[in-house]
Scaffold this active site. Sequence first.
Site, PDB file in Angstrom:
ATOM      1  CG  ASP A   7      -7.978  -0.233  -3.098  1.00 42.10           C
ATOM      2  OD1 ASP A   7      -8.210  -1.428  -3.288  1.00 42.10           O
ATOM      3  OD2 ASP A   7      -6.938   0.338  -3.498  1.00 42.10           O
ATOM      4  CG  ASP A   9      -3.122  -4.372  -2.397  1.00 40.96           C
ATOM      5  OD1 ASP A   9      -2.660  -4.508  -1.240  1.00 40.96           O
ATOM      6  OD2 ASP A   9      -3.626  -5.310  -3.042  1.00 40.96           O
ATOM      7  CG  ASP A 178      -4.457   2.794  -5.788  1.00 43.31           C
ATOM      8  OD1 ASP A 178      -3.733   2.468  -6.744  1.00 43.31           O
ATOM      9  OD2 ASP A 178      -5.127   1.960  -5.154  1.00 43.31           O
TER      10      ASP A 178
END
Length: 230
Positions: A7, A9, A178
């Site tokens: 991922d 961001d 995250d």
Amino acid sequence: MALAIFDMDDTLVDGDSSNLWLRYQVAHGLAPAEMLPYEAELLRAYYAGDLAMEDYMDYTLTPLCGMTHAEVKHWVDRFIEEEIVPRIFPQAWRQLERHRERGDRLLVISATGEHLVGPIAQRLGVADAIGIQLELEGGVYTGRTCGVLSYREGKVSRLHAWLEQHGETLAGSYGYSDSLNDIPLLRAVDKPHVVNPDNTLRQEATRRLWAELTWQHENADLSSELRTRG
């Protein structure tokens, strides 16, 4: 050799690139400041797992309407060097390099528009990237998206289409994220890792015995400055 899927961001980058990009557009007269409060509301819904991504994209892409691909690329390249590069976690650089040394194939997949995801991935030295596809007509952005949005289960759908296209599999694959929105993606890989998870994702990771990583800027002053600016 395996696939290592990241991922973007708040995983590789300390912050949300779409939010930072909108702020950058406002600062340079490319978007009205009045957009920021509602975008912040949409972003809170994202972090809570309640966002309809179509709403976020429809709203935040309006400043691109009528801009050419070349014009947007010019501004995005400046934005990446000024705002994104300082925010890349040192541990992210190192983890990417570890996978390169192993001979793994790297892939960045994000629920951010491809006009940001592709160039940021390239700046990280990653050739393969999946982002939300933006519609172009005659080389001009319409402000609309197209195809399956790479968000939540859509990320997994886009990933499987990419695997088929490139002759890859998820055997032995690694995943890093995250976000609780990426639980479907983390469930799809063989070796999931959560990066700086919130309490909801941490509980899921503990229950499923997923590895947890803590990434931060080694210069505490820099980390504080970036979060203040963000």
